[in-house]
Design a protein around this motif. Structure first.
Motif, PDB file in Angstrom:
ATOM      1  N   ASP A 314       0.769  -1.408  -0.157  1.00 22.53           N
ATOM      2  CA  ASP A 314      -0.231   0.078  -0.259  1.00 22.53           C
ATOM      3  C   ASP A 314       1.061   1.507  -0.311  1.00 22.53           C
ATOM      4  O   ASP A 314       1.683   1.632   1.207  1.00 22.53           O
ATOM      5  CB  ASP A 314      -0.728  -0.232   1.370  1.00 22.53           C
ATOM      6  N   ASP A 316       0.486   4.303   0.463  1.00 17.97           N
ATOM      7  CA  ASP A 316      -0.129   4.813   0.772  1.00 17.97           C
ATOM      8  C   ASP A 316       0.227   5.388   2.675  1.00 17.97           C
ATOM      9  O   ASP A 316       1.145   5.760   3.380  1.00 17.97           O
ATOM     10  CB  ASP A 316      -1.951   6.070   1.330  1.00 17.97           C
ATOM     11  N   ARG A 317       0.578   3.566   3.424  1.00 20.79           N
ATOM     12  CA  ARG A 317       1.076   3.211   4.150  1.00 20.79           C
ATOM     13  C   ARG A 317       2.541   3.465   4.070  1.00 20.79           C
ATOM     14  O   ARG A 317       3.203   3.513   5.449  1.00 20.79           O
ATOM     15  CB  ARG A 317       0.627   1.902   4.178  1.00 20.79           C
ATOM     16  N   ASN A 319       4.544   5.451   2.318  1.00 18.44           N
ATOM     17  CA  ASN A 319       5.133   6.773   2.813  1.00 18.44           C
ATOM     18  C   ASN A 319       4.320   7.715   4.188  1.00 18.44           C
ATOM     19  O   ASN A 319       5.323   8.265   5.332  1.00 18.44           O
ATOM     20  CB  ASN A 319       3.655   7.892   1.503  1.00 18.44           C
ATOM     21  N   LYS A 320       3.395   6.912   5.204  1.00 18.36           N
ATOM     22  CA  LYS A 320       3.335   7.465   6.645  1.00 18.36           C
ATOM     23  C   LYS A 320       4.623   6.712   6.683  1.00 18.36           C
ATOM     24  O   LYS A 320       5.344   7.406   8.609  1.00 18.36           O
ATOM     25  CB  LYS A 320       1.651   7.306   6.637  1.00 18.36           C
TER      26      LYS A 320
END
Length: 337
Positions: A314, A316-317, A319-320
């Motif tokens: 994922d 987004d995960r 990047n976080k």
């Protein structure tokens, strides 16, 4: 302050510190595949044939410096390194281990542990050892400790590297004399091929002649050079302190493959040295082995290992997680005043 996009930071952390993943193509089907993540298959780049570690150690017996590139945290890399040290030591009692994984400003803390004056947990705290020390580097450090082999902290101080990456080489002028004198006299020596490789790894394209890319990446690249120059300098210091010793140096493969990075700078400083490089190549078990012809330039010996599981699918995960990883360094204060 140099500001990088999250994508650039991810690329920097995943590619530069550990080396770039390889595109697999059809290769020699006779090469056996490593069956587990702990195993590796060593290839002699000259003969293009699999060889044993005993063969490798014998071939390296006259080398002044042996550099093993690694994918940080890969069990296949770390098992090979420890076994290679054992084989080298069996034929030569005079071995010095130099490690990217410890910073030179913690040499005395490392020495205290090797001398039995502190325990392992104390050493890990005192040296600010990498999080994966116990799982990755404990075996090779313990072999060295048990056989009274010198262990040299070879990397530049972490805060110095971070501050050069943020505000540029001028940061070194603000260091106290004792700290500056620990660093190499010429901390930013480089080679055009390494600079091009670094920019391509970060930007995904050739860009060494692009002023915008050069300006944006200049300080980050200088921080990378500080690491490489420091490691080259520490290897030479180790040879001077321990005359006649063969040096075994462990580092991320980006710092050594293709005889660039630390290797090129070591040869610039001491062209008379015999330096041999072992480099990892990812093997995807369900696919054909990598084409040897496309990988032979990475080292005098290659060692095939299975790729590690993908950390994130994922974006987004990912990047976080990367933002959180870098946010922990935000309390570093850098000034040239």
């Amino acid at each position: 302050m140099i500001k990088l996009s999250v994508a650039a930071l991810i690329t920097l952390a995943l590619l530069i510190s550990s080396g770039c993943a390889l595109t697999q193509t059809q290769g020699e089907s006779s090469i056996p595949a490593p069956a587990t993540l702990y195993e590796s298959v060593v290839i002699d780049s000259n003969s293009r044939q699999p060889v044993s570690l005993e063969y490798v150690a014998d071939a390296l017996s006259k080398a002044d410096v042996v550099i093993v590139g690694e994918y940080h945290g890969h069990p296949g890399s770390h098992l090979l390194q420890t076994r290679l040290l054992k084989h080298l030591h069996n034929q030569n009692p005079h071995i010095t281990l130099t490690l990217e994984q410890f910073n030179l400003d913690h040499q005395s803390d490392l020495d205290d542990y090797l001398a039995g004056e502190t325990g392992e947990a104390e050493m890990i705290e005192d040296t600010n050892a990498w999080d994966n020390y116990r799982g990755s580097y404990r075996p090779i450090v313990e072999y060295a400790r048990n056989h009274n082999l010198p262990v040299i902290a070879a990397n530049a101080p972490a805060q110095t590297v971070r501050c050069v990456g943020r505000i540029g080489p001028a940061y070194l002028n603000a260091l106290p004399d004792n700290q500056r004198q620990q660093l190499p006299a010429h901390p930013f020596l480089d080679t055009p091929a390494y600079r091009e490789k670094f920019i391509e790894a970060i930007s995904g394209s050739h860009g060494s002649n692009d002023p915008a890319i050069s300006e944006r990446m200049a300080s980050v690249y200088k921080a990378q050079l500080l690491r490489d120059n420091t490691m080259a300098s520490r290897i030479l210091q180790a040879r001077k302190k321990h005359p006649g010793h063969q040096v075994l140096h462990l580092t991320g493969t980006f710092h050594s493959e293709e005889s660039l990075g630390t290797v090129a700078l070591l040869k610039k400083r001491a062209p008379e040295l015999s330096v041999v490089v072992l480099s990892p190549v990812f093997w995807v078990a369900e696919e054909a082995p990598p084409s040897l012809e496309s990988q032979l330039g990475k080292g005098n010996f290659l060692y095939l290992i299975q790729p590690l599981p993908k950390e994130y699918r994922d974006p987004d995960r990912q990047n976080k997680a990367m933002k959180q990883r870098f946010s922990g360094r935000s309390d570093t204060h850098c000034t040239t005043e």
